[in-house]
Write a protein that holds these residues in place. Structure first.
Motif, PDB file in Angstrom:
ATOM      1  N   LEU A  15       0.848  -1.190   0.000  1.00 51.26           N
ATOM      2  CA  LEU A  15       0.000   0.000   0.000  1.00 51.26           C
ATOM      3  C   LEU A  15       0.891   1.251   0.000  1.00 51.26           C
ATOM      4  CD1 LEU A  15      -2.630  -1.057   2.696  1.00 51.26           C
ATOM      5  CD2 LEU A  15      -3.065  -0.792   0.244  1.00 51.26           C
ATOM      6  N   PRO A  16       1.153   1.794  -1.175  1.00 50.67           N
ATOM      7  CA  PRO A  16       2.091   2.923  -1.225  1.00 50.67           C
ATOM      8  C   PRO A  16       1.492   4.252  -0.773  1.00 50.67           C
ATOM      9  CG  PRO A  16       1.274   2.454  -3.433  1.00 50.67           C
ATOM     10  CD  PRO A  16       0.668   1.424  -2.515  1.00 50.67           C
ATOM     11  N   THR A  17       0.168   4.315  -0.609  1.00 48.77           N
ATOM     12  CA  THR A  17      -0.505   5.605  -0.418  1.00 48.77           C
ATOM     13  C   THR A  17       0.065   6.421   0.738  1.00 48.77           C
ATOM     14  OG1 THR A  17      -2.466   4.442  -1.145  1.00 48.77           O
ATOM     15  CG2 THR A  17      -2.790   6.673  -0.349  1.00 48.77           C
ATOM     16  N   GLU A  18       0.273   5.759   1.885  1.00 50.79           N
ATOM     17  CA  GLU A  18       0.763   6.503   3.050  1.00 50.79           C
ATOM     18  C   GLU A  18       2.157   7.078   2.774  1.00 50.79           C
ATOM     19  OE1 GLU A  18       1.980   4.303   6.570  1.00 50.79           O
ATOM     20  OE2 GLU A  18       3.109   6.136   6.988  1.00 50.79           O
ATOM     21  N   PHE A  19       2.994   6.287   2.110  1.00 51.17           N
ATOM     22  CA  PHE A  19       4.346   6.769   1.795  1.00 51.17           C
ATOM     23  C   PHE A  19       4.265   7.957   0.832  1.00 51.17           C
ATOM     24  CE2 PHE A  19       5.133   2.078   2.503  1.00 51.17           C
ATOM     25  CZ  PHE A  19       5.636   2.233   3.784  1.00 51.17           C
ATOM     26  N   TYR A  20       3.407   7.846  -0.175  1.00 50.18           N
ATOM     27  CA  TYR A  20       3.252   8.942  -1.139  1.00 50.18           C
ATOM     28  C   TYR A  20       2.753  10.209  -0.449  1.00 50.18           C
ATOM     29  CZ  TYR A  20       3.498   5.505  -5.029  1.00 50.18           C
ATOM     30  OH  TYR A  20       3.879   4.547  -5.928  1.00 50.18           O
ATOM     31  N   ASP A  21       1.767  10.051   0.435  1.00 52.07           N
ATOM     32  CA  ASP A  21       1.233  11.214   1.152  1.00 52.07           C
ATOM     33  C   ASP A  21       2.343  11.930   1.924  1.00 52.07           C
ATOM     34  OD1 ASP A  21      -1.401  11.002   0.333  1.00 52.07           O
ATOM     35  OD2 ASP A  21      -1.999   9.738   2.023  1.00 52.07           O
ATOM     36  N   ARG A  22       3.174  11.140   2.577  1.00 50.99           N
ATOM     37  CA  ARG A  22       4.252  11.736   3.382  1.00 50.99           C
ATOM     38  C   ARG A  22       5.291  12.422   2.500  1.00 50.99           C
ATOM     39  NH1 ARG A  22       6.129   6.823   6.898  1.00 50.99           N
ATOM     40  NH2 ARG A  22       7.863   8.230   7.294  1.00 50.99           N
ATOM     41  N   MET A  23       5.614  11.814   1.355  1.00 51.04           N
ATOM     42  CA  MET A  23       6.599  12.436   0.449  1.00 51.04           C
ATOM     43  C   MET A  23       6.068  13.758  -0.105  1.00 51.04           C
ATOM     44  SD  MET A  23       8.005   9.253  -1.849  1.00 51.04           S
ATOM     45  CE  MET A  23       8.256   7.655  -1.111  1.00 51.04           C
ATOM     46  N   ALA A  24       4.806  13.749  -0.528  1.00 49.47           N
ATOM     47  CA  ALA A  24       4.220  14.954  -1.119  1.00 49.47           C
ATOM     48  C   ALA A  24       4.128  16.063  -0.075  1.00 49.47           C
ATOM     49  CB  ALA A  24       2.842  14.644  -1.704  1.00 49.47           C
ATOM     50  N   GLU A  25       3.729  15.710   1.137  1.00 47.04           N
ATOM     51  CA  GLU A  25       3.618  16.705   2.202  1.00 47.04           C
ATOM     52  C   GLU A  25       5.005  17.257   2.576  1.00 47.04           C
ATOM     53  OE1 GLU A  25       1.441  18.502   3.463  1.00 47.04           O
ATOM     54  OE2 GLU A  25       2.593  19.280   5.171  1.00 47.04           O
ATOM     55  N   ALA A  26       6.001  16.386   2.569  1.00 49.23           N
ATOM     56  CA  ALA A  26       7.373  16.835   2.891  1.00 49.23           C
ATOM     57  C   ALA A  26       7.845  17.875   1.879  1.00 49.23           C
ATOM     58  CB  ALA A  26       8.325  15.640   2.913  1.00 49.23           C
ATOM     59  N   ALA A  27       7.591  17.624   0.595  1.00 48.26           N
ATOM     60  CA  ALA A  27       8.007  18.573  -0.447  1.00 48.26           C
ATOM     61  C   ALA A  27       7.240  19.884  -0.305  1.00 48.26           C
ATOM     62  CB  ALA A  27       7.795  17.962  -1.833  1.00 48.26           C
ATOM     63  N   ARG A  28       5.942  19.771  -0.084  1.00 46.05           N
ATOM     64  CA  ARG A  28       5.119  20.976   0.057  1.00 46.05           C
ATOM     65  C   ARG A  28       5.586  21.834   1.235  1.00 46.05           C
ATOM     66  NH1 ARG A  28       1.995  23.468   3.007  1.00 46.05           N
ATOM     67  NH2 ARG A  28       2.137  21.849   4.610  1.00 46.05           N
ATOM     68  N   PHE A  65       0.643  17.272  -7.397  1.00 50.17           N
ATOM     69  CA  PHE A  65      -0.197  18.265  -8.076  1.00 50.17           C
ATOM     70  C   PHE A  65      -1.277  18.792  -7.130  1.00 50.17           C
ATOM     71  CE2 PHE A  65      -3.769  19.577 -10.785  1.00 50.17           C
ATOM     72  CZ  PHE A  65      -3.127  20.528 -11.566  1.00 50.17           C
ATOM     73  N   ALA A  66      -1.903  17.868  -6.418  1.00 54.34           N
ATOM     74  CA  ALA A  66      -2.992  18.253  -5.516  1.00 54.34           C
ATOM     75  C   ALA A  66      -2.507  19.200  -4.415  1.00 54.34           C
ATOM     76  CB  ALA A  66      -3.620  17.001  -4.903  1.00 54.34           C
ATOM     77  N   LEU A  67      -1.252  19.040  -4.002  1.00 53.97           N
ATOM     78  CA  LEU A  67      -0.715  19.899  -2.936  1.00 53.97           C
ATOM     79  C   LEU A  67      -0.032  21.150  -3.483  1.00 53.97           C
ATOM     80  CD1 LEU A  67       0.770  17.446  -0.256  1.00 53.97           C
ATOM     81  CD2 LEU A  67      -1.493  18.481  -0.377  1.00 53.97           C
ATOM     82  N   GLY A  68      -0.081  21.325  -4.812  1.00 50.04           N
ATOM     83  CA  GLY A  68       0.529  22.521  -5.393  1.00 50.04           C
ATOM     84  C   GLY A  68       2.045  22.479  -5.434  1.00 50.04           C
TER      85      GLY A  68
END
Ligand code: ZN
Length: 271
Positions: free
Chosen positions: A177-190, A221-224
């Motif tokens: 389930l990659p979703t949690e990892f992806y969420d954390r990566m995207a939030e870290a960049a944002r 994209f969703a997090l800008g």
């Protein structure tokens, strides 16, 4: 590296439809990083990777960062469409020293990447010993530690762009389930104000997928989170690799512009 060589890279890039390239040599290639690598190495006295780490860094850290930046800057001054950059690995506990080292150079852009999970160079796909370690380490734990390293790299604020954001998939190992990892990566960049790099290199690796995966790109994209594009070329042959496909890929995800950098300041370029 000579200005003629850089000129050849620019010609190849332009023939592939790329207007400008960033020269982003790996920081570990330079003798100026030897002390930092040495300090990081000392953190793993019991590591089964110890001799590999030592040999790899010792044989690679021979170039001169002063000369590299000088030649790349001369190429830019001569009118070649290049930006002067570096790719910086994340070394836990050593990023203050990295920041201090690179602050002395007139760079346009600094990529940040995870190539080491502690003492393990998990992306050395041609080394069977290193790849065998995936079995010992475990895919879920590897992704968890990789994601933690992305978060720490981002929060260090030492780098501008998160390079090949989901490199952990390079050898084809993906979490259930990659979703949690992806969420954390995207939030870290944002949170860090970083751009994410969209790279065609994954298509030439066992992962057989661009970096980042479509779902992760959608989260950026969703997090800008803005993006850059790359072929991660380590030689003339891959310069501009699958540029048209990368263009389609990011447009499909909704992006209308790319981020470019001058003197470490981002500015937007229409696609
Ligand atoms: Zn890299």
């Amino acid at each position: 590296m000579s200005i003629d060589e850089i000129g050849a890279y620019c010609e190849k890039a332009q023939s592939e439809g790329v207007r400008e390239i960033a020269l982003t040599e790996h920081l570990f290639r330079f003798r100026q990083t030897e002390a930092i690598l040495g300090d990081y190495f000392l953190r793993f006295p019991e590591s089964p990777m110890r001799s590999l780490m030592y040999d790899y860094w010792h044989s690679h850290s021979k170039a001169d960062l002063d000369v590299y930046v000088e030649v790349a800057s001369e190429a830019k001054s001569a009118g070649l469409p290049v930006r002067v950059g570096l790719e910086v690995d994340y070394y836990r506990g050593e990023m203050d020293k990295v920041a201090q080292l690179i602050s002395g150079y007139p760079l346009d852009v600094v990529l940040g990447s995870i190539h080491w999970i502690d003492d393990w160079p998990f992306d050395h796909i041609s080394d069977p010993f290193v790849m065998e370690y995936w079995n010992h380490y475990g895919v879920e734990r590897a992704w968890s530690e990789y994601t933690r390293a992305v978060e720490e790299l981002a929060s260090s604020r030492v780098t501008d762009v998160l390079a090949h954001p989901d490199l952990a998939k390079v050898a084809g190992h993906r979490p259930a389930l990659p979703t949690e990892f992806y969420d954390r990566m995207a939030e870290a960049a944002r949170a860090a104000g970083m751009a994410a790099e969209v790279s065609s290199a994954g298509w030439r690796k066992p992962a057989k997928e661009a970096y980042p995966a479509p779902l992760l790109l959608a989260k950026f994209f969703a997090l800008g989170v803005p993006i850059t594009t790359a072929s991660d070329s380590h030689g003339l042959d891959h310069v501009g690799f699958r540029t048209a496909d990368i263009r389609d890929y990011v447009i499909e995800a909704g992006y209308k512009s790319l981020m470019a950098y001058s003197e470490r300041k981002p500015f937007s370029v229409e696609l």
